[in-house]
Design a protein around this motif. Structure first.
Motif, PDB file in Angstrom:
ATOM      1  N   ASP A  54       0.720  -1.373   0.099  1.00  0.00           N
ATOM      2  CA  ASP A  54       0.227  -0.046  -0.192  1.00  0.00           C
ATOM      3  C   ASP A  54       0.920   1.450   0.046  1.00  0.00           C
ATOM      4  O   ASP A  54       1.807   1.307   0.759  1.00  0.00           O
ATOM      5  CB  ASP A  54      -1.058  -0.076   1.346  1.00  0.00           C
ATOM      6  CG  ASP A  54      -2.348  -0.512   1.161  1.00  0.00           C
ATOM      7  OD1 ASP A  54      -2.238  -1.050  -0.169  1.00  0.00           O
ATOM      8  OD2 ASP A  54      -2.916  -1.114   2.152  1.00  0.00           O
ATOM      9  N   CYS A  55       0.557   2.244  -0.867  1.00  0.00           N
ATOM     10  CA  CYS A  55       0.965   3.460  -0.891  1.00  0.00           C
ATOM     11  C   CYS A  55       0.460   4.245   0.619  1.00  0.00           C
ATOM     12  O   CYS A  55      -0.658   4.348   0.765  1.00  0.00           O
ATOM     13  CB  CYS A  55       0.589   4.393  -2.150  1.00  0.00           C
ATOM     14  SG  CYS A  55       1.308   5.901  -2.008  1.00  0.00           S
ATOM     15  N   ALA A  56       1.580   4.547   1.361  1.00  0.00           N
ATOM     16  CA  ALA A  56       1.005   4.941   2.509  1.00  0.00           C
ATOM     17  C   ALA A  56       0.400   6.416   2.477  1.00  0.00           C
ATOM     18  O   ALA A  56      -0.818   6.612   3.230  1.00  0.00           O
ATOM     19  CB  ALA A  56       2.365   4.948   3.657  1.00  0.00           C
ATOM     20  N   PRO A  57       0.730   7.272   1.932  1.00  0.00           N
ATOM     21  CA  PRO A  57       0.169   8.632   1.810  1.00  0.00           C
ATOM     22  C   PRO A  57      -1.135   8.516   1.421  1.00  0.00           C
ATOM     23  O   PRO A  57      -2.096   9.244   1.802  1.00  0.00           O
ATOM     24  CB  PRO A  57       1.137   9.588   0.912  1.00  0.00           C
ATOM     25  CG  PRO A  57       2.347   8.888   0.805  1.00  0.00           C
ATOM     26  CD  PRO A  57       2.090   7.381   1.036  1.00  0.00           C
ATOM     27  N   CYS A  58      -1.529   7.870   0.537  1.00  0.00           N
ATOM     28  CA  CYS A  58      -3.106   7.599  -0.044  1.00  0.00           C
ATOM     29  C   CYS A  58      -3.596   6.286   0.801  1.00  0.00           C
ATOM     30  O   CYS A  58      -4.722   6.038   0.173  1.00  0.00           O
ATOM     31  CB  CYS A  58      -2.997   7.758  -1.457  1.00  0.00           C
ATOM     32  SG  CYS A  58      -2.367   5.969  -2.137  1.00  0.00           S
ATOM     33  N   GLN A  59      -2.809   5.895   1.423  1.00  0.00           N
ATOM     34  CA  GLN A  59      -3.622   4.601   2.269  1.00  0.00           C
ATOM     35  C   GLN A  59      -4.090   3.383   1.105  1.00  0.00           C
ATOM     36  O   GLN A  59      -5.020   2.680   1.262  1.00  0.00           O
ATOM     37  CB  GLN A  59      -4.734   4.816   3.060  1.00  0.00           C
ATOM     38  CG  GLN A  59      -4.224   5.903   4.176  1.00  0.00           C
ATOM     39  CD  GLN A  59      -5.398   6.458   5.049  1.00  0.00           C
ATOM     40  OE1 GLN A  59      -6.410   7.202   4.389  1.00  0.00           O
ATOM     41  NE2 GLN A  59      -5.534   5.907   6.228  1.00  0.00           N
ATOM     42  N   TRP A  81      -5.475  13.044  -6.746  1.00  0.00           N
ATOM     43  CA  TRP A  81      -4.912  11.734  -7.270  1.00  0.00           C
ATOM     44  C   TRP A  81      -3.432  11.828  -6.685  1.00  0.00           C
ATOM     45  O   TRP A  81      -2.920  12.996  -6.499  1.00  0.00           O
ATOM     46  CB  TRP A  81      -4.591  11.740  -8.893  1.00  0.00           C
ATOM     47  CG  TRP A  81      -6.416  11.628  -9.294  1.00  0.00           C
ATOM     48  CD1 TRP A  81      -6.737  12.425 -10.136  1.00  0.00           C
ATOM     49  CD2 TRP A  81      -7.085  10.461  -9.245  1.00  0.00           C
ATOM     50  NE1 TRP A  81      -8.132  11.898 -10.537  1.00  0.00           N
ATOM     51  CE2 TRP A  81      -8.216  10.768  -9.848  1.00  0.00           C
ATOM     52  CE3 TRP A  81      -6.630   9.072  -8.571  1.00  0.00           C
ATOM     53  CZ2 TRP A  81      -9.308   9.883  -9.930  1.00  0.00           C
ATOM     54  CZ3 TRP A  81      -7.678   8.263  -8.791  1.00  0.00           C
ATOM     55  CH2 TRP A  81      -8.898   8.497  -9.623  1.00  0.00           C
ATOM     56  N   CYS A  82      -3.245  10.728  -6.237  1.00  0.00           N
ATOM     57  CA  CYS A  82      -1.757  10.533  -5.588  1.00  0.00           C
ATOM     58  C   CYS A  82      -0.688  10.342  -6.709  1.00  0.00           C
ATOM     59  O   CYS A  82      -0.644   9.465  -7.548  1.00  0.00           O
ATOM     60  CB  CYS A  82      -2.131   9.107  -4.779  1.00  0.00           C
ATOM     61  SG  CYS A  82      -0.317   8.919  -3.704  1.00  0.00           S
ATOM     62  N   VAL A  83       0.444  11.266  -6.733  1.00  0.00           N
ATOM     63  CA  VAL A  83       1.583  11.075  -7.447  1.00  0.00           C
ATOM     64  C   VAL A  83       2.393  10.280  -7.084  1.00  0.00           C
ATOM     65  O   VAL A  83       2.996   9.489  -8.108  1.00  0.00           O
ATOM     66  CB  VAL A  83       2.175  12.736  -7.692  1.00  0.00           C
ATOM     67  CG1 VAL A  83       3.209  12.731  -8.648  1.00  0.00           C
ATOM     68  CG2 VAL A  83       1.118  13.571  -7.765  1.00  0.00           C
ATOM     69  N   ARG A  84       2.747   9.780  -6.062  1.00  0.00           N
ATOM     70  CA  ARG A  84       3.473   8.992  -5.701  1.00  0.00           C
ATOM     71  C   ARG A  84       3.294   7.471  -6.101  1.00  0.00           C
ATOM     72  O   ARG A  84       4.536   6.884  -6.538  1.00  0.00           O
ATOM     73  CB  ARG A  84       3.518   8.782  -4.025  1.00  0.00           C
ATOM     74  CG  ARG A  84       4.748   8.276  -3.238  1.00  0.00           C
ATOM     75  CD  ARG A  84       4.464   8.507  -1.711  1.00  0.00           C
ATOM     76  NE  ARG A  84       5.270   7.771  -0.938  1.00  0.00           N
ATOM     77  CZ  ARG A  84       6.332   8.087  -0.627  1.00  0.00           C
ATOM     78  NH1 ARG A  84       6.780   9.512  -1.025  1.00  0.00           N
ATOM     79  NH2 ARG A  84       7.372   7.513  -0.059  1.00  0.00           N
ATOM     80  N   CYS A  85       2.269   7.018  -6.187  1.00  0.00           N
ATOM     81  CA  CYS A  85       1.832   5.800  -6.747  1.00  0.00           C
ATOM     82  C   CYS A  85       1.318   5.677  -8.172  1.00  0.00           C
ATOM     83  O   CYS A  85       0.770   4.829  -8.387  1.00  0.00           O
ATOM     84  CB  CYS A  85       1.024   4.924  -5.708  1.00  0.00           C
ATOM     85  SG  CYS A  85      -0.479   5.718  -5.373  1.00  0.00           S
ATOM     86  N   LYS A  86       1.229   6.995  -8.499  1.00  0.00           N
ATOM     87  CA  LYS A  86       0.537   7.265  -9.999  1.00  0.00           C
ATOM     88  C   LYS A  86      -0.870   6.583  -9.984  1.00  0.00           C
ATOM     89  O   LYS A  86      -1.174   5.961 -10.799  1.00  0.00           O
ATOM     90  CB  LYS A  86       1.665   6.505 -11.135  1.00  0.00           C
ATOM     91  CG  LYS A  86       2.721   7.137 -11.292  1.00  0.00           C
ATOM     92  CD  LYS A  86       3.209   6.736 -12.842  1.00  0.00           C
ATOM     93  CE  LYS A  86       4.386   7.540 -13.338  1.00  0.00           C
ATOM     94  NZ  LYS A  86       5.067   7.046 -14.479  1.00  0.00           N
ATOM     95  N   THR A  88      -2.039   4.495  -8.582  1.00  0.00           N
ATOM     96  CA  THR A  88      -2.537   3.063  -8.357  1.00  0.00           C
ATOM     97  C   THR A  88      -2.770   2.542  -7.054  1.00  0.00           C
ATOM     98  O   THR A  88      -3.364   1.500  -6.738  1.00  0.00           O
ATOM     99  CB  THR A  88      -1.222   2.094  -8.712  1.00  0.00           C
ATOM    100  OG1 THR A  88      -0.191   2.500  -8.196  1.00  0.00           O
ATOM    101  CG2 THR A  88      -0.982   2.427 -10.445  1.00  0.00           C
ATOM    102  N   GLY A  89      -2.325   3.332  -6.044  1.00  0.00           N
ATOM    103  CA  GLY A  89      -2.575   2.870  -4.567  1.00  0.00           C
ATOM    104  C   GLY A  89      -1.413   2.116  -3.996  1.00  0.00           C
ATOM    105  O   GLY A  89      -1.427   1.567  -2.962  1.00  0.00           O
ATOM    106  N   ARG A  90      -0.565   1.567  -5.036  1.00  0.00           N
ATOM    107  CA  ARG A  90       0.270   0.627  -4.609  1.00  0.00           C
ATOM    108  C   ARG A  90       1.679   1.112  -4.823  1.00  0.00           C
ATOM    109  O   ARG A  90       1.930   1.660  -6.066  1.00  0.00           O
ATOM    110  CB  ARG A  90       0.261  -0.769  -5.128  1.00  0.00           C
ATOM    111  CG  ARG A  90      -0.451  -0.756  -6.682  1.00  0.00           C
ATOM    112  CD  ARG A  90      -0.516  -1.921  -7.338  1.00  0.00           C
ATOM    113  NE  ARG A  90      -1.455  -2.578  -6.414  1.00  0.00           N
ATOM    114  CZ  ARG A  90      -1.946  -4.107  -6.585  1.00  0.00           C
ATOM    115  NH1 ARG A  90      -1.248  -4.585  -7.430  1.00  0.00           N
ATOM    116  NH2 ARG A  90      -2.967  -4.474  -5.974  1.00  0.00           N
TER     117      ARG A  90
HETATM  118 ZN   LIG Z   1      -0.488   6.777  -3.452  1.00  0.00          ZN
END
Ligand SMILES: [Zn+2]
Ligand SMILES: [Zn+2]
Length: 182
Positions: A54-59, A81-86, A88-90
């Motif tokens: 799991d991408c922590a910033p977006c849980q 939208w979360c940039v870190r995980c593009k 995808t949440g992961r």
């Molecule tokens: Zn994320």
């Protein structure tokens, strides 16, 4: 262990606080050297694993909810939208001598190549144990043929939900506006 004092070459114990001959701070020097050796070792043992977590910033959701108050005082809600995980949440999991790391997708190559360190804001240290798998199934256009095993006899009982929930906390609603801060 005896080492040569870097200042005067006198043989001195690596546990000595200072060189008895010239006063050079031996213990401090040794600690610095070990730390830099460990950092170098960590840097050269980074390997990408097949795992995601799991991408922590977006849980693990791919987006982040936020609230703000408008000029007229009404409170509003939105999401980014979360940039870190593009989105995808992961995040890909990288392993090194220092344990496991979740790395922002765009920075995986830089991390493995040693261009950024584990203290980079794009890298999250996960500790010595393998992280849990992502909470939510892969989704979006990137999922491609991921429907594999479900595509076969899935036409059986029409009542059942098509998506088999993976092991993990799937009871959490995907869009729950959690107010908990970690
Ligand atoms: Zn994320
Ligand atoms: Zn010395």
């Amino acid at each position: 262990m005896l080492i040569a004092c870097p200042e005067c070459a006198h043989e001195v114990s690596d546990r000595a606080a200072a060189c008895p001959k010239c006063g050079f701070p031996i213990a401090e020097h040794v600690a610095e050297q070990r730390a830099s050796e460990a950092a170098e070792h960590e840097r050269t043992t980074r390997r990408r694993t097949d795992a995601h977590t799991d991408c922590a910033p977006c849980q693990g959701r791919g987006f982040v909810m936020f609230e703000w108050t408008d000029d007229d005082g009404t409170s509003k809600q939105g999401f980014d939208w979360c940039v870190r995980c593009k989105e995808t949440g992961r995040l890909p999991v990288v392993h090194s001598a220092a344990g496991y790391f979740a790395v922002a997708i765009e920075h995986v190559e830089a991390f493995i190549g040693g261009e950024i360190g584990s203290d980079s804001p794009h890298v999250t240290s996960l500790g010595p144990d393998a992280p849990p798998p992502p909470s939510y199934p892969a989704a979006g256009p990137a999922a491609g043929p991921a429907a594999g095993p479900a595509a076969g006899p899935a036409a059986g009982p029409a009542a059942g939900p098509p998506a088999e929930p993976p092991a993990g906390p799937s009871s959490e609603p995907p869009a729950g506006g959690g107010s908990s801060q970690s």
